[in-house]
Design a protein around this motif. Structure first.
Motif, mmCIF file in Angstrom:
data_model
loop_
_atom_site.group_PDB
_atom_site.id
_atom_site.type_symbol
_atom_site.label_atom_id
_atom_site.label_comp_id
_atom_site.label_asym_id
_atom_site.label_seq_id
_atom_site.Cartn_x
_atom_site.Cartn_y
_atom_site.Cartn_z
ATOM 1 N N ARG A 20 0.876 -1.165 0.000
ATOM 2 C CA ARG A 20 0.000 0.000 0.000
ATOM 3 C C ARG A 20 0.914 1.216 0.000
ATOM 4 O O ARG A 20 1.752 1.359 0.885
ATOM 5 N N ARG A 42 -12.396 -7.295 3.057
ATOM 6 C CA ARG A 42 -11.646 -6.320 2.253
ATOM 7 C C ARG A 42 -10.411 -7.016 1.706
ATOM 8 O O ARG A 42 -9.684 -7.658 2.476
ATOM 9 N N GLU A 44 -7.411 -6.526 1.297
ATOM 10 C CA GLU A 44 -6.326 -5.634 1.699
ATOM 11 C C GLU A 44 -5.055 -5.948 0.902
ATOM 12 O O GLU A 44 -4.719 -7.120 0.693
ATOM 13 N N ARG A 87 -4.871 -6.586 10.714
ATOM 14 C CA ARG A 87 -5.386 -6.288 9.365
ATOM 15 C C ARG A 87 -5.544 -7.603 8.611
ATOM 16 O O ARG A 87 -4.563 -8.232 8.226
ATOM 17 N N THR A 88 -6.800 -8.017 8.432
ATOM 18 C CA THR A 88 -7.072 -9.284 7.768
ATOM 19 C C THR A 88 -8.035 -9.029 6.611
ATOM 20 O O THR A 88 -8.564 -7.917 6.475
ATOM 21 N N GLU A 134 -5.212 2.524 14.593
ATOM 22 C CA GLU A 134 -6.667 2.689 14.752
ATOM 23 C C GLU A 134 -7.329 1.453 15.354
ATOM 24 O O GLU A 134 -7.150 0.345 14.877
ATOM 25 N N GLY A 154 -13.199 3.967 14.487
ATOM 26 C CA GLY A 154 -13.391 5.312 13.956
ATOM 27 C C GLY A 154 -14.781 5.806 14.338
ATOM 28 O O GLY A 154 -15.722 5.003 14.437
ATOM 29 N N ALA A 205 -16.303 -0.084 15.158
ATOM 30 C CA ALA A 205 -15.147 -0.754 15.783
ATOM 31 C C ALA A 205 -14.959 -2.132 15.165
ATOM 32 O O ALA A 205 -15.913 -2.775 14.731
ATOM 33 N N ARG A 210 -9.774 -6.314 16.150
ATOM 34 C CA ARG A 210 -8.813 -5.339 16.697
ATOM 35 C C ARG A 210 -9.070 -5.107 18.178
ATOM 36 O O ARG A 210 -8.133 -4.915 18.950
HETATM 37 P P1 ATP Z 1 -7.462 1.214 8.329
HETATM 38 O O1 ATP Z 1 -7.135 2.681 8.132
HETATM 39 O O2 ATP Z 1 -6.714 0.561 9.452
HETATM 40 O O3 ATP Z 1 -7.449 0.421 7.045
HETATM 41 P P2 ATP Z 1 -10.189 1.984 8.117
HETATM 42 O O4 ATP Z 1 -10.135 3.421 8.529
HETATM 43 O O5 ATP Z 1 -10.277 1.642 6.672
HETATM 44 O O6 ATP Z 1 -8.978 1.173 8.801
HETATM 45 P P3 ATP Z 1 -12.911 1.677 8.852
HETATM 46 O O7 ATP Z 1 -13.395 1.601 7.471
HETATM 47 O O8 ATP Z 1 -13.137 2.928 9.627
HETATM 48 O O9 ATP Z 1 -11.362 1.282 8.901
HETATM 49 O O10 ATP Z 1 -13.482 0.413 9.646
HETATM 50 C C1 ATP Z 1 -13.892 0.484 10.989
HETATM 51 C C2 ATP Z 1 -13.110 -0.475 11.847
HETATM 52 O O11 ATP Z 1 -13.100 -1.787 11.285
HETATM 53 C C3 ATP Z 1 -11.642 -0.133 12.025
HETATM 54 O O12 ATP Z 1 -11.459 0.843 13.021
HETATM 55 C C4 ATP Z 1 -11.053 -1.463 12.423
HETATM 56 O O13 ATP Z 1 -11.237 -1.709 13.810
HETATM 57 C C5 ATP Z 1 -11.887 -2.448 11.637
HETATM 58 N N1 ATP Z 1 -11.167 -2.857 10.415
HETATM 59 C C6 ATP Z 1 -11.119 -2.206 9.245
HETATM 60 N N2 ATP Z 1 -10.377 -2.890 8.349
HETATM 61 C C7 ATP Z 1 -9.941 -4.000 8.986
HETATM 62 C C8 ATP Z 1 -9.130 -5.121 8.587
HETATM 63 N N3 ATP Z 1 -8.652 -5.237 7.360
HETATM 64 N N4 ATP Z 1 -8.875 -6.077 9.510
HETATM 65 C C9 ATP Z 1 -9.381 -5.985 10.768
HETATM 66 N N5 ATP Z 1 -10.154 -4.972 11.183
HETATM 67 C C10 ATP Z 1 -10.438 -3.983 10.309
#
Ligand code: ATP
Length: 486
Positions: free
Chosen positions: A94, A202, A204, A213-214, A293, A296, A336, A340
């Motif tokens: 990324r 996602r 990722e 991050r999964t 994070e 949010g 949330a 995480r």
């Molecule tokens: P990041 O910046 O870490 O990719 P994000 O801002 O895209 O996260 P949000 O879209 O706000 O995340 O998703 C809300 C919450 O979902 C996050 O605060 C996190 O706790 C959880 N989350 C998001 N992506 C992941 C992921 N790939 N694996 C685990 N938890 C996730």
């Protein structure tokens, strides 16, 4: 982090998905203790936010939705991350995170010696910063290109564009499209919220850092709808409720054990804000990988309801009786990740200490989170009556809590095992409990409870155990309860 990963595997919390096939690296399976911990997090979240609040209701929307949902929400066009590729080893990163990992460097100032340099730092020999691939240290990186994170799939038996849809990348959209169904069926007045817990997916670019991050994960999301025309305590209602949710969210994580010094709030800068967001604040936790994070909390304005109204042709408004007009509610979104949160609770609970010259590993989970609440341990496993009594105690307590019986080692080792998985209380059945007819000693019908954190013990009549644990496990402290039995 390595310590937590290894403890998690050894003690049945978390295993790598499909491990016998080499694992996927981006998905994890929750084992017998992990699933209890995860269920506990979800249970207290649901209880505190949905069950106990009069202004909240729950929902369980489907993962597969009408494909137009994702056009309306903006995900088809905008749910992308910038990706760069290494021209040498072909690894992908990324672009905005590429400097957040240690990087490999072949240093010209030291005859090309290979070094691994901490994330974001320059080489201490030549002073150069990373320009090449951080992983192989040799290849150049391509210019960033946008990569959509949604997993595509097909609805129905024909794999054609018309049946293309996506695995949901967030649970939120299931709430927005049901706004009117919930408001009408439950006769809701603003402000009110809809909460949901469920899987999200996602693709990722760089998953990693264990369950941080999964590609498949779970979210606990709330959409809290407010009337933007209202004011509360002199503030526009959306701004007031945004503040309230930020404060509530921080307090919630602290209530269940995260230390204040490991939590902080980070405001999104203007240039970082999503185009629809008026304000976003992240709750960050000091994870073993650094501050990152945890959740949010966004003020998404009326963007989502307006988009879905436009794309579906259905009005998604609220009739303001007082002003006799239709309004599109604003929405505050506390979002949330379950995984995480679990990682944060696990990291915060983990402690190593020295007890009588030996290392003790203990997970100091809040009792509501502990996967096992009580372990029943017979001191004399050769005495049938002692073993029977221990099983009977387990069966009684198991009607209310997760309770285990273990007699597979000596008592010192059994205690250490329970400490290591965070069991707040152990109950031991000994010779005094059941008596010793050879010595003419009669049974006293009492057992010993041992407290995980203080390692203190108290002797308690067996028939009082359900009441004592009800006290201890629903807010009562050991220091208040134990003196009753001294
Ligand atoms: P990041 O910046 O870490 O990719 P994000 O801002 O895209 O996260 P949000 O879209 O706000 O995340 O998703 C809300 C919450 O979902 C996050 O605060 C996190 O706790 C959880 N989350 C998001 N992506 C992941 C992921 N790939 N694996 C685990 N938890 C996730």
């Amino acid at each position: 982090m390595d310590t937590l990963v290894s403890l998690s595997k050894r003690r049945g919390f978390i295993f790598q998905s499909s491990e016998i096939y080499g694992g996927t690296g981006s998905c994890w399976d929750y084992g017998p203790l992990g699933v209890e911990l995860k269920q506990n997090i979800k249970r207290i979240w649901w209880r505190d936010y949905i069950q106990q609040r009069p202004d909240m209701v729950g929902l369980d929307a489907s993962i597969l939705m009408h494909p137009t949902v994702w056009k309306a929400s903006g995900h088809v066009d905008n749910f992308t991350d910038p990706m760069v590729d290494c021209l040498e080893c072909r690894r992908r990163f990324r672009a905005d995170k590429v400097d957040e990992t240690p990087w490999v460097h072949y240093c010209a100032a030291t005859k090309g010696n290979k070094f691994t340099i901490p994330a974001g730092e320059p080489c201490s020999h030549c002073g150069e910063r990373r320009t090449l691939c951080p992983d192989c240290g040799k290849g150049s990186l391509t210019a960033p290109r946008q990569f959509n994170l949604m997993f595509k799939t097909f609805m129905g038996p024909v794999e054609e564009d018309a049946s293309l849809t996506y695995l949901r990348p967030e649970t939120a959209q299931g709430i927005f499209v049901n706004f009117d169904n919930v408001a009408q069926s439950m006769r809701r007045k603003l402000p009110f919220g809809i909460g949901q817990i469920g899987k999200a997916f996602r693709n990722e670019i760089t998953p990693g850092n264990f369950i941080f991050r999964t590609r498949e994960f779970e979210q606990m999301e709330i959409e809290y709808f407010v009337n933007p025309r209202d004011t509360v305590e002199g503030k526009p209602a959306d701004e007031y409720w945004h503040e309230r949710w930020i404060a509530d969210s921080l307090a919630w994580f602290q209530r269940y054990g995260l230390r204040e010094e490991n939590l902080r709030l980070r405001e999104h800068e203007k240039d970082e804000l999503a185009h629809y967001a008026k304000r976003t604040a992240d709750v960050e936790y000091h994870f073993p990988i650094g501050w990152s994070e945890l959740m949010g909390i966004a003020n998404r304005t009326d963007f989502d309801l307006k988009q879905h109204a436009q794309f579906s042709g259905k009005a998604l408004t609220y009739f303001d009786e007082e002003r006799k007009e239709h309004v599109v509610p604003y929405v505050i979104e506390p979002s949330a990740g379950v995984d995480r949160a679990l990682l944060a609770f696990l990291a915060d609970a983990y402690q190593e200490e020295e007890v009588r010259g030996e290392k003790r590993v203990v997970l100091r989970f809040h009792p509501e989170l502990a996967p096992v609440k009580v372990a029943v341990l017979p001191l004399l496993k050769k005495r049938d009556d002692g073993v029977r009594t221990a099983h009977a105690i387990r069966d009684t307590l198991a009607k209310h809590w997760t309770v285990v019986y273990d007699d597979t080692a000596a008592i010192g080792r059994l205690y250490r095992r329970q400490d290591e998985v965070g069991t707040p209380y152990c109950v031991t059945v000994d010779v005094q409990t059941v008596g010793d007819s050879d010595k003419g000693e009669s049974a006293d019908g009492k057992v010993t409870i041992r407290d995980r954190d203080s390692m203190e013990q108290a002797r308690v009549p067996i028939d009082t155990l359900p009441a004592v644990f009800l006290d201890l496990l629903s807010g009562g402290s050991w220091s208040a309860v134990a003196p009753r039995f001294r």
